[in-house]
Design a protein around this motif. Sequence first.
Motif, PDB file in Angstrom:
ATOM      1  N   GLU A  52       0.825  -1.210   0.000  1.00 51.30           N
ATOM      2  CA  GLU A  52       0.000   0.000   0.000  1.00 51.30           C
ATOM      3  C   GLU A  52       0.863   1.266   0.000  1.00 51.30           C
ATOM      4  N   ALA A  53       1.961   1.227   0.758  1.00 51.27           N
ATOM      5  CA  ALA A  53       2.788   2.434   0.881  1.00 51.27           C
ATOM      6  C   ALA A  53       3.437   2.826  -0.444  1.00 51.27           C
ATOM      7  N   THR A  54       3.771   1.847  -1.298  1.00 52.68           N
ATOM      8  CA  THR A  54       4.412   2.172  -2.573  1.00 52.68           C
ATOM      9  C   THR A  54       3.509   3.017  -3.466  1.00 52.68           C
ATOM     10  N   ALA A  55       2.200   2.889  -3.270  1.00 50.48           N
ATOM     11  CA  ALA A  55       1.252   3.638  -4.097  1.00 50.48           C
ATOM     12  C   ALA A  55       0.911   5.004  -3.516  1.00 50.48           C
ATOM     13  N   SER A  56       1.385   5.308  -2.327  1.00 52.73           N
ATOM     14  CA  SER A  56       0.920   6.490  -1.613  1.00 52.73           C
ATOM     15  C   SER A  56       1.222   7.793  -2.345  1.00 52.73           C
ATOM     16  N   VAL A  57       2.456   7.977  -2.789  1.00 46.52           N
ATOM     17  CA  VAL A  57       2.816   9.202  -3.494  1.00 46.52           C
ATOM     18  C   VAL A  57       2.030   9.319  -4.788  1.00 46.52           C
ATOM     19  N   LEU A  58       1.840   8.192  -5.469  1.00 50.99           N
ATOM     20  CA  LEU A  58       1.078   8.202  -6.716  1.00 50.99           C
ATOM     21  C   LEU A  58      -0.368   8.618  -6.495  1.00 50.99           C
ATOM     22  N   LYS A  59      -0.936   8.262  -5.361  1.00 48.86           N
ATOM     23  CA  LYS A  59      -2.322   8.636  -5.075  1.00 48.86           C
ATOM     24  C   LYS A  59      -2.464  10.148  -4.987  1.00 48.86           C
ATOM     25  N   VAL A  60      -1.517  10.796  -4.333  1.00 46.28           N
ATOM     26  CA  VAL A  60      -1.558  12.254  -4.252  1.00 46.28           C
ATOM     27  C   VAL A  60      -1.353  12.863  -5.631  1.00 46.28           C
ATOM     28  N   PHE A  61      -0.343  12.371  -6.342  1.00 45.29           N
ATOM     29  CA  PHE A  61      -0.015  12.950  -7.645  1.00 45.29           C
ATOM     30  C   PHE A  61      -1.140  12.735  -8.650  1.00 45.29           C
ATOM     31  N   SER A  62      -1.702  11.528  -8.699  1.00 46.85           N
ATOM     32  CA  SER A  62      -2.758  11.261  -9.683  1.00 46.85           C
ATOM     33  C   SER A  62      -4.020  12.050  -9.361  1.00 46.85           C
ATOM     34  N   GLY A  63      -4.305  12.240  -8.073  1.00 42.34           N
ATOM     35  CA  GLY A  63      -5.452  13.066  -7.702  1.00 42.34           C
ATOM     36  C   GLY A  63      -5.245  14.514  -8.100  1.00 42.34           C
ATOM     37  N   TRP A  64      -4.051  15.043  -7.800  1.00 42.61           N
ATOM     38  CA  TRP A  64      -3.744  16.429  -8.195  1.00 42.61           C
ATOM     39  C   TRP A  64      -3.771  16.585  -9.708  1.00 42.61           C
ATOM     40  N   LEU A  65      -3.201  15.589 -10.428  1.00 41.39           N
ATOM     41  CA  LEU A  65      -3.164  15.662 -11.888  1.00 41.39           C
ATOM     42  C   LEU A  65      -4.572  15.663 -12.476  1.00 41.39           C
ATOM     43  N   SER A  66      -5.470  14.886 -11.871  1.00 46.72           N
ATOM     44  CA  SER A  66      -6.847  14.875 -12.374  1.00 46.72           C
ATOM     45  C   SER A  66      -7.531  16.220 -12.138  1.00 46.72           C
ATOM     46  N   ASP A  67      -7.140  16.935 -11.055  1.00 45.12           N
ATOM     47  CA  ASP A  67      -7.648  18.297 -10.835  1.00 45.12           C
ATOM     48  C   ASP A  67      -7.090  19.251 -11.891  1.00 45.12           C
ATOM     49  N   LYS A  68      -5.806  19.140 -12.141  1.00 45.16           N
ATOM     50  CA  LYS A  68      -5.138  20.055 -13.061  1.00 45.16           C
ATOM     51  C   LYS A  68      -5.617  19.865 -14.504  1.00 45.16           C
ATOM     52  N   LEU A  69      -5.776  18.611 -14.908  1.00 49.73           N
ATOM     53  CA  LEU A  69      -6.200  18.308 -16.273  1.00 49.73           C
ATOM     54  C   LEU A  69      -7.714  18.395 -16.454  1.00 49.73           C
ATOM     55  N   ARG A  70      -8.431  18.534 -15.326  1.00 50.54           N
ATOM     56  CA  ARG A  70      -9.892  18.499 -15.343  1.00 50.54           C
ATOM     57  C   ARG A  70     -10.385  17.193 -15.987  1.00 50.54           C
ATOM     58  N   ALA A  71      -9.691  16.138 -15.692  1.00 53.74           N
ATOM     59  CA  ALA A  71     -10.016  14.840 -16.282  1.00 53.74           C
ATOM     60  C   ALA A  71      -9.761  13.743 -15.252  1.00 53.74           C
ATOM     61  N   ARG A  72     -10.730  12.884 -15.068  1.00 53.64           N
ATOM     62  CA  ARG A  72     -10.599  11.796 -14.096  1.00 53.64           C
ATOM     63  C   ARG A  72     -10.565  10.419 -14.771  1.00 53.64           C
ATOM     64  N   LYS A  73     -11.400  10.263 -15.811  1.00 54.83           N
ATOM     65  CA  LYS A  73     -11.685   8.931 -16.348  1.00 54.83           C
ATOM     66  C   LYS A  73     -10.445   8.181 -16.802  1.00 54.83           C
ATOM     67  N   TRP A  74      -9.631   8.770 -17.682  1.00 51.43           N
ATOM     68  CA  TRP A  74      -8.559   8.002 -18.290  1.00 51.43           C
ATOM     69  C   TRP A  74      -7.417   7.711 -17.336  1.00 51.43           C
ATOM     70  N   LEU A  75      -7.212   8.555 -16.342  1.00 55.33           N
ATOM     71  CA  LEU A  75      -6.236   8.207 -15.303  1.00 55.33           C
ATOM     72  C   LEU A  75      -6.695   6.957 -14.549  1.00 55.33           C
ATOM     73  N   ALA A  76      -7.992   6.903 -14.256  1.00 53.57           N
ATOM     74  CA  ALA A  76      -8.529   5.723 -13.579  1.00 53.57           C
ATOM     75  C   ALA A  76      -8.408   4.483 -14.461  1.00 53.57           C
ATOM     76  N   VAL A  77      -8.691   4.624 -15.753  1.00 47.52           N
ATOM     77  CA  VAL A  77      -8.572   3.498 -16.676  1.00 47.52           C
ATOM     78  C   VAL A  77      -7.131   2.989 -16.728  1.00 47.52           C
ATOM     79  N   ILE A  78      -6.170   3.901 -16.780  1.00 49.85           N
ATOM     80  CA  ILE A  78      -4.751   3.515 -16.792  1.00 49.85           C
ATOM     81  C   ILE A  78      -4.399   2.734 -15.523  1.00 49.85           C
ATOM     82  N   GLY A  79      -4.890   3.214 -14.375  1.00 50.53           N
ATOM     83  CA  GLY A  79      -4.605   2.526 -13.120  1.00 50.53           C
ATOM     84  C   GLY A  79      -5.162   1.119 -13.091  1.00 50.53           C
ATOM     85  N   TYR A  80      -6.395   0.954 -13.522  1.00 47.35           N
ATOM     86  CA  TYR A  80      -6.982  -0.385 -13.572  1.00 47.35           C
ATOM     87  C   TYR A  80      -6.218  -1.263 -14.562  1.00 47.35           C
ATOM     88  N   GLY A  81      -5.772  -0.661 -15.676  1.00 41.88           N
ATOM     89  CA  GLY A  81      -5.009  -1.416 -16.660  1.00 41.88           C
ATOM     90  C   GLY A  81      -3.685  -1.928 -16.112  1.00 41.88           C
TER      91      GLY A  81
END
Length: 403
Positions: A52-81
């Motif tokens: 779980e800890a290895t993903a921690s920094v990515l969780k903050v970054f991916s959340g911030w990136l989705s705010d900045k890009l105004r896009a959530r869907k494809w980041l989530a799709v990449i993560g599931y992939g």
Amino acid sequence: MRKFHRNVWAVSLTSFFMDISSEMVINIIPLFLFNVLGVRTNIIGIIEGVAEATASVLKVFSGWLSDKLRARKWLAVIGYGLSTLSKPFFYFAKSWGMVAGVRWADRVGKGVRTAPRDALVADSIKPEQRGLAFGFHRAADTGGAMVGLLIAALVVWLAQSTNLQLGENTFRTVVLISLVPALFAVISLAVIAKDVKVQDASAATKISFKRLGKPFLVFMLIVGLFDLGNSSDAFLVLRAQERGVSVLGILLMLAAFNLIYALVSTPAGNLSDHIDRRLVIIGGWLLYGLIYLGFALARQPWHVWTLYCAYGLYYGLTYGTAKAMVADLVAPELRGTAYGTYNAVLGMLDLPASLIAGVLWQGVGRWAGFGPSAPFLFGGGLAVLAAIGMAIWRPQTLPGSTE
């Protein structure tokens, strides 16, 4: 629920399929490590914590990136992939190091997807239905977990692995079957979901925890205290085996747990839309403390069964409710960052929590530890302290209030 946005349905369906896949494998990994590979509990604690800890920094970054890009869907799709691509490598794992590597890669995918996915749900639902939507998502997620566990139990039964040992071939068979629903999960989100326009992304020019506000940060301190005693559920599985529950019995027990979790999540989330959400969380944490005390004192297999079923009630009360409360405490344009921070803090604390649990159980070096009851007494005590902290805390606006 018919009025839910298509994204709520898409995310719920995706989580349903992914949890079928994940829960088939994740819950028998500690048994595979312990029984087949002979790994000690302190190493299992490190593997689960770092996963779980290895993903921690990515969780903050991916959340911030989705705010900045105004896009959530494809980041989530990449993560599931990413999680889907990592799963086949469990089939070839013959050492605890390789199991750990694949487990960590899977969690990287979770780190990428979790915050954008949660923000996508929050963006797509009215505030007065927030608890209901997150509760429904948790119910779908947990329903998938129940199905996955029943499939794994069927495989174990057909392999006649009903003793306390998990066969290596049985583990690999479960891994192969888990690949099919994982693929369906990625397809479901990619095809059905669509991004919702975020009104203002100006606040997302850089990652700033201060902008999330004092109420959110205090909430995270209290949740963090609780999570420090909330070690990996792998220790509950090992405790069940130590108390005499067979591998097949453990899988059926986990399926019953997930059934209760799924049944409770939606009404608990709906309840939190009509009363102060803190009350629902406090009730869940106090119940957790009692359950962990029970695990410390358990003597018979049926004790473990009863406690694990009650554990589903705790999950149903708190997980969706806490996710809804995050959205209550921050501005819409910062939800991705907030969910990233929330999940990252919990992820980072999983490492010390699981490490502490493993050391308390079996010690380290020449020290033999305090025995199987110790990690559960520790976790139950911190849960009570966190519940007291949540009761004392008074945010300026009461999350969940309909006033």
